[in-house]
Design a protein around this motif. Structure first.
Motif, PDB file in Angstrom:
ATOM      1  N   PHE A  62     -21.328   3.814 -13.975  1.00 16.54           N
ATOM      2  CA  PHE A  62     -21.626   4.851 -12.978  1.00 16.54           C
ATOM      3  C   PHE A  62     -22.598   5.884 -13.542  1.00 16.54           C
ATOM      4  CE2 PHE A  62     -20.579   9.228 -11.675  1.00 16.54           C
ATOM      5  CZ  PHE A  62     -20.986   9.186 -10.355  1.00 16.54           C
ATOM      6  N   PHE A  63     -22.358   6.315 -14.787  1.00 17.04           N
ATOM      7  CA  PHE A  63     -23.259   7.288 -15.401  1.00 17.04           C
ATOM      8  C   PHE A  63     -24.639   6.680 -15.655  1.00 17.04           C
ATOM      9  CE2 PHE A  63     -19.260   9.480 -16.673  1.00 17.04           C
ATOM     10  CZ  PHE A  63     -19.549  10.710 -16.121  1.00 17.04           C
ATOM     11  N   ALA A  64     -24.692   5.386 -16.001  1.00 18.04           N
ATOM     12  CA  ALA A  64     -25.982   4.720 -16.184  1.00 18.04           C
ATOM     13  C   ALA A  64     -26.767   4.691 -14.870  1.00 18.04           C
ATOM     14  CB  ALA A  64     -25.772   3.306 -16.714  1.00 18.04           C
ATOM     15  N   LEU A  65     -26.066   4.400 -13.770  1.00 18.46           N
ATOM     16  CA  LEU A  65     -26.706   4.400 -12.454  1.00 18.46           C
ATOM     17  C   LEU A  65     -27.177   5.799 -12.076  1.00 18.46           C
ATOM     18  CD1 LEU A  65     -27.422   3.019  -9.751  1.00 18.46           C
ATOM     19  CD2 LEU A  65     -25.067   3.477  -9.010  1.00 18.46           C
ATOM     20  N   SER A 110     -29.731  14.380 -17.937  1.00 16.33           N
ATOM     21  CA  SER A 110     -29.353  14.528 -19.339  1.00 16.33           C
ATOM     22  C   SER A 110     -27.852  14.332 -19.532  1.00 16.33           C
ATOM     23  CB  SER A 110     -29.768  15.910 -19.841  1.00 16.33           C
ATOM     24  OG  SER A 110     -29.379  16.089 -21.189  1.00 16.33           O
ATOM     25  N   LEU A 111     -27.053  14.954 -18.650  1.00 19.52           N
ATOM     26  CA  LEU A 111     -25.599  14.814 -18.734  1.00 19.52           C
ATOM     27  C   LEU A 111     -25.175  13.358 -18.555  1.00 19.52           C
ATOM     28  CD1 LEU A 111     -22.742  16.054 -18.811  1.00 19.52           C
ATOM     29  CD2 LEU A 111     -22.917  16.377 -16.334  1.00 19.52           C
ATOM     30  N   ALA A 112     -25.748  12.676 -17.554  1.00 18.98           N
ATOM     31  CA  ALA A 112     -25.392  11.281 -17.292  1.00 18.98           C
ATOM     32  C   ALA A 112     -25.765  10.384 -18.463  1.00 18.98           C
ATOM     33  CB  ALA A 112     -26.082  10.800 -16.015  1.00 18.98           C
ATOM     34  N   GLN A 113     -26.937  10.624 -19.053  1.00 22.50           N
ATOM     35  CA  GLN A 113     -27.362   9.796 -20.181  1.00 22.50           C
ATOM     36  C   GLN A 113     -26.453   9.986 -21.382  1.00 22.50           C
ATOM     37  OE1 GLN A 113     -31.577   9.713 -21.069  1.00 22.50           O
ATOM     38  NE2 GLN A 113     -31.192   9.596 -23.240  1.00 22.50           N
ATOM     39  N   HIS A 174     -25.484  -2.417 -19.885  1.00 24.51           N
ATOM     40  CA  HIS A 174     -25.954  -1.441 -18.904  1.00 24.51           C
ATOM     41  C   HIS A 174     -27.460  -1.220 -19.023  1.00 24.51           C
ATOM     42  CE1 HIS A 174     -21.999  -0.681 -17.489  1.00 24.51           C
ATOM     43  NE2 HIS A 174     -21.584  -0.012 -18.546  1.00 24.51           N
ATOM     44  N   ARG A 175     -27.971  -1.287 -20.245  1.00 23.95           N
ATOM     45  CA  ARG A 175     -29.405  -1.118 -20.439  1.00 23.95           C
ATOM     46  C   ARG A 175     -30.185  -2.215 -19.704  1.00 23.95           C
ATOM     47  NH1 ARG A 175     -32.731   2.813 -21.848  1.00 23.95           N
ATOM     48  NH2 ARG A 175     -31.662   3.319 -23.782  1.00 23.95           N
ATOM     49  N   THR A 176     -29.636  -3.429 -19.655  1.00 23.40           N
ATOM     50  CA  THR A 176     -30.329  -4.562 -19.046  1.00 23.40           C
ATOM     51  C   THR A 176     -30.508  -4.366 -17.544  1.00 23.40           C
ATOM     52  OG1 THR A 176     -29.452  -6.052 -20.742  1.00 23.40           O
ATOM     53  CG2 THR A 176     -30.284  -7.054 -18.728  1.00 23.40           C
ATOM     54  N   TRP A 177     -29.393  -4.118 -16.823  1.00 27.57           N
ATOM     55  CA  TRP A 177     -29.512  -4.017 -15.368  1.00 27.57           C
ATOM     56  C   TRP A 177     -30.148  -2.706 -14.917  1.00 27.57           C
ATOM     57  CZ3 TRP A 177     -27.134  -0.176 -12.610  1.00 27.57           C
ATOM     58  CH2 TRP A 177     -26.016   0.449 -13.177  1.00 27.57           C
ATOM     59  N   THR A 178     -29.975  -1.629 -15.702  1.00 28.31           N
ATOM     60  CA  THR A 178     -30.612  -0.368 -15.305  1.00 28.31           C
ATOM     61  C   THR A 178     -32.125  -0.435 -15.469  1.00 28.31           C
ATOM     62  OG1 THR A 178     -30.171   0.512 -17.538  1.00 28.31           O
ATOM     63  CG2 THR A 178     -28.626   1.111 -15.769  1.00 28.31           C
TER      64      THR A 178
END
Length: 218
Positions: A62-65, A110-113, A174-178
């Protein structure tokens, strides 16, 4: 960390000075949860590990999205700000609203990352801990004949290399799909800005990737 660094500046640190891990982060806790899942499930090792951390994987996802969406909002805010600067103001004080929106989106990005990175790295360390404990327990139960088939170097390779790679999986998943999602959103924004000329830019991107692939492989 600040009190620990201050204490280390005043005197050499001892083991009692270093704070203990939380119970949920201890290798023993993670190993017990892992073994309970194995006993209760007939799934593969991969899906058992996923089931142990599915909540954290979903939350970090969720945070990645959220990070991708807030990052993609930046160009849209800038485009609207340019329109306001050109005299195309939709309502009074629209420029202030856009600037505040851009500031808020950057803070949220920034917070989400940070949450995405922290949560996936923490899950990765927990996975490495439980796998290391499982390998160590398995090694203790090896028979004499099995010990000759699996050298100590091979087992150390499992502990140091393989567990590390598996622990890196939550982050890179998460890095892949984002990355794919971010590319799609960027192309949509670009098409909205320049129209059909976007096709030429996509062609250049694909061509660049194809030319870089052999070099990256080397």
């Amino acid at each position: 960390m600040n009190p620990l660094i201050k204490k280390g500046y005043e005197k050499p640190l001892e083991e009692t000075d270093i704070p203990a891990l939380g119970i949920e982060d201890e290798a023993g806790t993670q190993y017990s949860m892992f073994m309970n899942k194995i006993d209760a499930s007939k799934s593969s090792l991969f899906w058992i590990i996923v089931s142990c951390y599915k909540r954290e994987i979903l939350v970090s996802g969720f945070f990645a999205l959220l990070k991708v969406l807030t990052l993609s909002a930046g160009p849209l805010f800038l485009k609207e700000f340019i329109n306001v600067s050109s005299g195309k103001e939709a309502f009074k004080h629209e420029g202030f609203v856009i600037v505040l929106g851009l500031l808020f989106s950057k803070c949220l990005e920034s917070l989400a990352q940070r949450q995405w990175y922290f949560r996936t790295r923490r899950v990765g360390v927990q996975v490495r801990s439980l796998l290391s404990a499982a390998i160590y327990r398995k090694q203790q139960k090896l028979s004499c004949s099995a010990s000759t088939e699996h050298s100590s170097g091979e087992i150390m390779n499992y502990l140091m290399v393989d567990t590390y790679r598996i622990g890196e999986f939550p982050f890179w998943f998460h890095r892949t799909w984002t990355t794919g999602l971010q590319l799609c959103i960027a192309l949509m924004v670009l098409y909205n800005a320049v129209g059909p000329a976007t096709v030429a830019s996509v062609f250049v991107i694909v061509l660049t990737v194809m030319l870089n692939a052999p070099l990256a492989k080397q």
